[in-house]
Design a protein around this motif. Sequence first.
Motif, PDB file in Angstrom:
ATOM      1  N   TYR A  36      36.031  34.322  47.581  1.00 50.85           N
ATOM      2  CA  TYR A  36      34.962  35.251  47.944  1.00 50.85           C
ATOM      3  C   TYR A  36      35.278  35.951  49.263  1.00 50.85           C
ATOM      4  O   TYR A  36      35.114  37.176  49.392  1.00 50.85           O
ATOM      5  N   ALA A  37      35.741  35.189  50.254  1.00 48.55           N
ATOM      6  CA  ALA A  37      36.034  35.770  51.564  1.00 48.55           C
ATOM      7  C   ALA A  37      37.098  36.856  51.456  1.00 48.55           C
ATOM      8  O   ALA A  37      36.971  37.930  52.051  1.00 48.55           O
ATOM      9  N   VAL A  73      47.684  46.109  52.240  1.00 47.49           N
ATOM     10  CA  VAL A  73      46.480  45.677  52.946  1.00 47.49           C
ATOM     11  C   VAL A  73      45.984  44.345  52.379  1.00 47.49           C
ATOM     12  O   VAL A  73      45.642  43.424  53.119  1.00 47.49           O
ATOM     13  N   TRP A  74      45.938  44.240  51.064  1.00 47.80           N
ATOM     14  CA  TRP A  74      45.464  43.013  50.414  1.00 47.80           C
ATOM     15  C   TRP A  74      46.309  41.809  50.824  1.00 47.80           C
ATOM     16  O   TRP A  74      45.776  40.731  51.096  1.00 47.80           O
ATOM     17  N   ILE A  75      47.631  41.986  50.893  1.00 50.44           N
ATOM     18  CA  ILE A  75      48.505  40.850  51.168  1.00 50.44           C
ATOM     19  C   ILE A  75      48.291  40.309  52.575  1.00 50.44           C
ATOM     20  O   ILE A  75      48.595  39.146  52.858  1.00 50.44           O
ATOM     21  N   ASP A  76      47.730  41.129  53.475  1.00 50.45           N
ATOM     22  CA  ASP A  76      47.420  40.636  54.817  1.00 50.45           C
ATOM     23  C   ASP A  76      46.342  39.557  54.799  1.00 50.45           C
ATOM     24  O   ASP A  76      46.129  38.875  55.806  1.00 50.45           O
ATOM     25  N   LEU A  77      45.653  39.401  53.664  1.00 47.87           N
ATOM     26  CA  LEU A  77      44.610  38.384  53.545  1.00 47.87           C
ATOM     27  C   LEU A  77      45.149  37.039  53.060  1.00 47.87           C
ATOM     28  O   LEU A  77      44.373  36.112  52.837  1.00 47.87           O
ATOM     29  N   GLN A  78      46.463  36.919  52.906  1.00 47.53           N
ATOM     30  CA  GLN A  78      46.989  35.714  52.274  1.00 47.53           C
ATOM     31  C   GLN A  78      46.778  34.450  53.109  1.00 47.53           C
ATOM     32  O   GLN A  78      46.820  33.342  52.566  1.00 47.53           O
ATOM     33  N   ASP A  79      46.511  34.592  54.408  1.00 47.60           N
ATOM     34  CA  ASP A  79      46.223  33.395  55.199  1.00 47.60           C
ATOM     35  C   ASP A  79      44.952  32.691  54.723  1.00 47.60           C
ATOM     36  O   ASP A  79      44.773  31.502  54.970  1.00 47.60           O
ATOM     37  N   ILE A  80      44.066  33.416  54.056  1.00 49.92           N
ATOM     38  CA  ILE A  80      42.839  32.794  53.553  1.00 49.92           C
ATOM     39  C   ILE A  80      43.167  31.807  52.443  1.00 49.92           C
ATOM     40  O   ILE A  80      42.696  30.671  52.436  1.00 49.92           O
ATOM     41  N   ASN A  81      43.953  32.259  51.475  1.00 46.42           N
ATOM     42  CA  ASN A  81      44.356  31.420  50.343  1.00 46.42           C
ATOM     43  C   ASN A  81      45.586  32.077  49.727  1.00 46.42           C
ATOM     44  O   ASN A  81      45.457  32.958  48.877  1.00 46.42           O
ATOM     45  N   GLY A  83      47.872  31.345  47.506  1.00 43.17           N
ATOM     46  CA  GLY A  83      48.052  31.326  46.060  1.00 43.17           C
ATOM     47  C   GLY A  83      47.172  32.338  45.363  1.00 43.17           C
ATOM     48  O   GLY A  83      47.629  33.089  44.491  1.00 43.17           O
ATOM     49  N   PHE A  84      45.909  32.386  45.749  1.00 43.64           N
ATOM     50  CA  PHE A  84      44.978  33.327  45.120  1.00 43.64           C
ATOM     51  C   PHE A  84      45.339  34.767  45.451  1.00 43.64           C
ATOM     52  O   PHE A  84      45.401  35.623  44.567  1.00 43.64           O
ATOM     53  N   VAL A  85      45.575  35.059  46.726  1.00 43.97           N
ATOM     54  CA  VAL A  85      45.863  36.433  47.138  1.00 43.97           C
ATOM     55  C   VAL A  85      47.121  36.950  46.445  1.00 43.97           C
ATOM     56  O   VAL A  85      47.151  38.071  45.923  1.00 43.97           O
ATOM     57  N   ASN A  86      48.166  36.144  46.399  1.00 43.91           N
ATOM     58  CA  ASN A  86      49.404  36.579  45.749  1.00 43.91           C
ATOM     59  C   ASN A  86      49.214  36.755  44.243  1.00 43.91           C
ATOM     60  O   ASN A  86      49.743  37.693  43.643  1.00 43.91           O
ATOM     61  N   ALA A  87      48.444  35.866  43.620  1.00 50.68           N
ATOM     62  CA  ALA A  87      48.237  35.947  42.172  1.00 50.68           C
ATOM     63  C   ALA A  87      47.440  37.182  41.777  1.00 50.68           C
ATOM     64  O   ALA A  87      47.597  37.696  40.665  1.00 50.68           O
ATOM     65  N   GLN A  88      46.586  37.669  42.675  1.00 56.91           N
ATOM     66  CA  GLN A  88      45.725  38.809  42.362  1.00 56.91           C
ATOM     67  C   GLN A  88      46.333  40.154  42.757  1.00 56.91           C
ATOM     68  O   GLN A  88      45.718  41.196  42.532  1.00 56.91           O
ATOM     69  N   LEU A  89      47.520  40.145  43.313  1.00 51.49           N
ATOM     70  CA  LEU A  89      48.094  41.368  43.879  1.00 51.49           C
ATOM     71  C   LEU A  89      48.150  42.506  42.861  1.00 51.49           C
ATOM     72  O   LEU A  89      47.773  43.649  43.156  1.00 51.49           O
ATOM     73  N   GLU A  90      48.603  42.209  41.647  1.00 46.99           N
ATOM     74  CA  GLU A  90      48.774  43.277  40.657  1.00 46.99           C
ATOM     75  C   GLU A  90      47.457  43.729  40.036  1.00 46.99           C
ATOM     76  O   GLU A  90      47.439  44.704  39.274  1.00 46.99           O
ATOM     77  N   GLN A  91      46.358  43.036  40.355  1.00 40.80           N
ATOM     78  CA  GLN A  91      45.045  43.499  39.898  1.00 40.80           C
ATOM     79  C   GLN A  91      44.612  44.757  40.653  1.00 40.80           C
ATOM     80  O   GLN A  91      43.731  45.487  40.195  1.00 40.80           O
ATOM     81  N   ILE A  92      45.200  44.986  41.813  1.00 36.49           N
ATOM     82  CA  ILE A  92      44.828  46.148  42.623  1.00 36.49           C
ATOM     83  C   ILE A  92      45.650  47.343  42.163  1.00 36.49           C
ATOM     84  O   ILE A  92      46.864  47.411  42.372  1.00 36.49           O
ATOM     85  N   THR A  93      44.986  48.262  41.490  1.00 29.05           N
ATOM     86  CA  THR A  93      45.636  49.463  40.977  1.00 29.05           C
ATOM     87  C   THR A  93      44.820  50.682  41.383  1.00 29.05           C
ATOM     88  O   THR A  93      43.665  50.560  41.798  1.00 29.05           O
TER      89      THR A  93
END
Length: 202
Positions: A36-37, A73-81, A83-93
Amino acid sequence: MLAVTAALFLSGCVQYEPARLNLQRPGETVEQQQRYAAKFLYAHRILPAIAKNEPEDLARGLRSWPEIYLRRVWIDLQDINPGFVNAQLEQITAESFEGPDGTTIYLINLPPPEFSPEAYYAAFVYPAPEGHPPYYTLEKSARIETSELQLELAAFGAWDGLTHYGLGVFDVLSGPDFVQLVSESLEEPFEAQVEDTQEVGE
């Protein structure tokens, strides 16, 4: 540059601690709170801040390499989680649509929302009439369920920096239908359409 802007913004976010950011949700696991964060910060803090503060860099990125630009920009959030941030990367189109009066609407498809008010979509509009582009979101809202009806509702919002304008509640829309809603909204100022306004701050 965009990545620097995002990193600087995040550096002020108390190391992404959900409790300090008022992002904790009672009854949810740490994993759920982290997901969520990440999604909340991306659509509700970072993207509107970039639209307000870095409109020219944003315009160049959206014209030239939108998905690379937005995923950085999204990948800068990977410190939160990570695994989740990397797995969702290609959802951003991203897709671009012709808007009214010569405008271009850039539709951003986001990782699927789980909790309100995570966003299904975001959109930027260029050229920027006020020096920075209008920014819109379609956010997960309420679920209505009866013996005869199951209905998912979505909240339509517009942003001026970190000021959020609530523009109404709709059925969950497809991306192109959201773009049509944005097109119709461009016909008058946010203030004339607003149902509620919130200064979200940092």
